[in-house]
Enzyme design. Structure first.
Site, mmCIF file in Angstrom:
data_model
loop_
_atom_site.group_PDB
_atom_site.id
_atom_site.type_symbol
_atom_site.label_atom_id
_atom_site.label_comp_id
_atom_site.label_asym_id
_atom_site.label_seq_id
_atom_site.Cartn_x
_atom_site.Cartn_y
_atom_site.Cartn_z
ATOM 1 N N LYS A 193 43.707 21.828 49.238
ATOM 2 C CA LYS A 193 44.474 20.749 49.857
ATOM 3 C C LYS A 193 43.843 20.302 51.171
ATOM 4 O O LYS A 193 43.688 19.111 51.439
ATOM 5 C CB LYS A 193 45.920 21.191 50.081
ATOM 6 C CG LYS A 193 46.842 20.076 50.573
ATOM 7 C CD LYS A 193 48.238 20.594 50.885
ATOM 8 C CE LYS A 193 48.918 21.154 49.666
ATOM 9 N NZ LYS A 193 50.314 21.578 49.935
ATOM 10 N N GLU A 199 37.096 30.695 51.186
ATOM 11 C CA GLU A 199 36.463 31.115 49.934
ATOM 12 C C GLU A 199 36.059 29.902 49.096
ATOM 13 O O GLU A 199 34.936 29.844 48.560
ATOM 14 C CB GLU A 199 37.429 31.999 49.122
ATOM 15 C CG GLU A 199 37.813 33.293 49.810
ATOM 16 C CD GLU A 199 39.037 33.163 50.704
ATOM 17 O OE1 GLU A 199 39.586 34.210 51.100
ATOM 18 O OE2 GLU A 199 39.451 32.015 51.000
ATOM 19 N N GLY A 253 50.857 26.352 46.906
ATOM 20 C CA GLY A 253 49.679 26.735 46.140
ATOM 21 C C GLY A 253 50.002 27.417 44.825
ATOM 22 O O GLY A 253 49.415 27.108 43.784
ATOM 23 N N ARG A 254 50.960 28.345 44.835
ATOM 24 C CA ARG A 254 51.272 29.090 43.612
ATOM 25 C C ARG A 254 52.124 28.278 42.642
ATOM 26 O O ARG A 254 52.430 28.761 41.553
ATOM 27 C CB ARG A 254 51.964 30.404 43.964
ATOM 28 C CG ARG A 254 53.191 30.292 44.861
ATOM 29 C CD ARG A 254 53.575 31.671 45.408
ATOM 30 N NE ARG A 254 54.674 31.640 46.356
ATOM 31 C CZ ARG A 254 54.554 31.363 47.650
ATOM 32 N NH1 ARG A 254 53.366 31.050 48.155
ATOM 33 N NH2 ARG A 254 55.594 31.409 48.465
ATOM 34 N N GLU A 339 53.937 37.016 46.376
ATOM 35 C CA GLU A 339 53.743 36.153 47.543
ATOM 36 C C GLU A 339 55.052 35.478 47.935
ATOM 37 O O GLU A 339 55.313 35.248 49.115
ATOM 38 C CB GLU A 339 52.668 35.104 47.252
ATOM 39 C CG GLU A 339 52.145 34.407 48.501
ATOM 40 C CD GLU A 339 50.857 33.644 48.247
ATOM 41 O OE1 GLU A 339 49.778 34.187 48.527
ATOM 42 O OE2 GLU A 339 50.935 32.500 47.752
ATOM 43 N N HIS A 370 47.382 51.515 25.205
ATOM 44 C CA HIS A 370 46.343 52.538 25.294
ATOM 45 C C HIS A 370 45.858 52.716 26.726
ATOM 46 O O HIS A 370 44.792 53.297 26.952
ATOM 47 C CB HIS A 370 45.174 52.168 24.375
ATOM 48 C CG HIS A 370 45.519 52.273 22.922
ATOM 49 N ND1 HIS A 370 45.232 53.378 22.161
ATOM 50 C CD2 HIS A 370 46.171 51.412 22.094
ATOM 51 C CE1 HIS A 370 45.667 53.203 20.926
ATOM 52 N NE2 HIS A 370 46.246 52.005 20.856
ATOM 53 N N LYS A 481 43.344 36.260 57.111
ATOM 54 C CA LYS A 481 42.378 35.157 57.139
ATOM 55 C C LYS A 481 41.845 34.941 58.545
ATOM 56 O O LYS A 481 40.642 34.739 58.758
ATOM 57 C CB LYS A 481 43.049 33.861 56.656
ATOM 58 C CG LYS A 481 43.350 33.803 55.171
ATOM 59 C CD LYS A 481 43.964 32.440 54.865
ATOM 60 C CE LYS A 481 44.307 32.293 53.406
ATOM 61 N NZ LYS A 481 44.902 30.962 53.115
#
Length: 515
Positions: A193, A199, A253-254, A339, A370, A481
């Site tokens: 945004k 990153e 964001g999520r 979050e 398993h 951050k």
């Protein structure tokens, strides 16, 4: 509920089934394409009535209305929360007066026009070759959503279109991808945004360097598009002004898969399929807004989460899909729930007086059996489980899916019933009495996936209302951050570390020595 819990904790799930032969019918609910069987939970009709009463007393109906009318329910940031508007129709009248909402359908139309042009070859790479490899560059919700959905919707990929992703900052994903990608056929979608995420922009610049090195500087505008609102930064990067797709500050964001952040997904599956995903989310939105509290699927899931978290003391919840195409869905829900609910301060600034979010984890179907089912069956911790079960295969031989169905139903039954016989060695005893939900659906279609995502979005929101927290900020992410930004130049050797943490100083010294 505290008083009721004292009564319910003394009853086993097997006893609840034995006492009520119609329990399976009483504790099941349909919404859209989903059927929720919550009969294998430590609840009865009184529990459900108390759940509904708690929801009403905590103001859940009013909170739902506030969200869909565009009130700034993200109070710490002073923002509305309107991911539901991204999948609505204009006739739904979802917060139409909120700035930006009326632009939603224009952005969708612009996305469709762009996607059709890429598929037809009208928009091509710098050497006029078709763009067939789509690389999503983002992190957090700008990565987890498109990646999860691209794998879930693998049968819907357009011919010759392929989805890739780059998120982590260590550079290995892009390094590996460069060995298999043809730069002439590669289109990068940068999702940020602000166009400043460390990153994302580190990886975006590395991708640009590769394109410049192989195709020349002028190729940048042919091989990069962006979902962002920072036009100055996009100008500096070299993003073509026609290849920019915006979204709004009321899209967290999520929750951003439904927005232009879903562009990479839509490029691979086509805009028609992407719209079907949006339509599925809308189906669950309408159910959430219209169903009464005791027949509302997101509300019931939220109340069951609170029941096990705050009354039974469960600390984790497992998400177990029996379709391997949903293998990234547990990771997607990790961010969505942890979050959103990882908060220790209430909306009014006071400390919370109960545990909030549980730890979310999981794995696809038989792989999980398993791996960690041993702990579920014979461990010491209470772990509520959500089983996600399609009736039909999403692309493989149905006989394989029949085996998956048998395994899923067997595991939920074994978790509940356990196993014990006279003279059985103690190591072989399965205590049972472990709760689970089964969410059943016919097939993993775009509509079904949209409903599943929206179901859990609303579930998390309701939990936050009950706890009195802001489910839509994420201030806890910011400190790390900030410290990382300060340390980056130190690690690069550009300056000395002036902090007071001895462990950090020592590790920096070790790193310098090893280099």
């Amino acid at each position: 509920l505290r008083q009721h819990h004292q009564d319910m904790r003394g009853r086993t799930l097997k006893q609840l089934f034995a006492r009520d032969k119609s329990r399976v019918e009483k504790f099941a609910l349909e919404a859209g394409n989903l059927t929720l069987d919550y009969s294998k939970n430590h609840v009865n009709s009184s529990t459900r009535r108390l759940f509904a009463r708690l929801a009403r007393e905590a103001g859940v109906p009013a909170a739902i209305e506030a969200m869909f009318t565009g009130d700034p329910i993200n109070r710490t940031e002073g923002r509305a929360v309107l991911h539901s508007a991204l999948r609505s129709k204009i006739s739904d009248q979802v917060a139409l007066e909120t700035p930006g909402v009326k632009e939603v359908w224009e952005v969708l139309s612009n996305m469709e026009e762009f996607i059709d042009a890429v598929h037809s070859g009208e928009i091509s790479g710098s050497t006029s070759r078709r763009l067939t490899d789509i690389v999503n560059i983002g992190i957090g919700g700008s990565d987890l959503g498109p990646v999860m959905a691209s794998r879930a919707l693998r049968p819907y990929w357009k011919a010759d279109m392929r989805f890739h992703s780059v998120s982590n900052v260590d550079g290995t994903q892009l390094a590996d991808l460069k060995n298999e990608l043809d730069p002439e056929r590669t289109l990068f979608v940068i999702c940020s945004k602000t166009f400043t995420t460390l990153e994302t922009m580190t990886n975006a610049r590395a991708a640009r360097d590769w394109i410049v090195e192989t195709l020349g500087h002028s190729a940048v505008e042919n091989h990069f598009v962006a979902a962002s609102t920072n036009h100055d930064a996009m100008n500096a990067f070299g993003i073509n002004s026609k290849y920019r797709f915006g979204f709004w500050d009321w899209v967290g964001g999520r929750y951003s898969l439904w927005s232009a952040v879903g562009l990479s997904l839509a490029l691979v599956v086509g805009m028609d399929t992407f719209r079907r995903l949006l339509a599925g989310g809308r189906i669950m939105d309408r159910h959430f807004c219209q169903a009464p509290m005791d027949e509302n699927m997101p509300v019931l899931l939220a109340m069951l989460g609170i029941w096990y978290n705050n009354f039974f003391g469960a600390e984790t919840q497992a998400i177990l899909p029996y379709d391997n195409r949903l293998e990234r869905f547990p990771a997607y829900l990790q961010q969505l729930q942890m979050e959103s609910s990882g908060k220790s301060v209430r909306m009014d600034g006071k400390p919370v007086r109960c545990d909030t979010g549980m730890i979310i984890w999981g794995e696809a179907g038989n792989n999980a059996q398993h791996s960690f089912y041993q702990l579920l069956h014979q461990g010491t911790r209470l772990v509520p489980v959500d089983f996600l079960l399609p009736v039909r295969s999403s692309g493989a031989d149905q006989s394989h899916q029949d085996l998956a169905i048998a395994n899923c139903l067997a595991q939920s039954e074994a978790l509940m019933d356990g196993f014990d016989e006279d003279d059985l060695e103690p190591h072989r005893v399965h205590p049972g009495n472990n709760p689970s939900n089964t969410i059943l659906f016919e097939e993993l279609t775009p509509e079904t996936l949209g409903q599943l995502i929206a179901l859990y979005e609303h579930k998390v929101f309701v939990e936050g209302v009950i706890w009195g927290i802001d489910s839509f900020d994420q201030w806890g992410v910011e400190l790390g951050k900030k410290v990382a930004t300060a340390l980056a130049s130190v690690v690069a050797g550009e300056r000395r570390y002036k902090g007071g943490n001895g462990s950090t100083r020592k590790n920096l010294a070790r790193i310098r020595k090893s280099r």
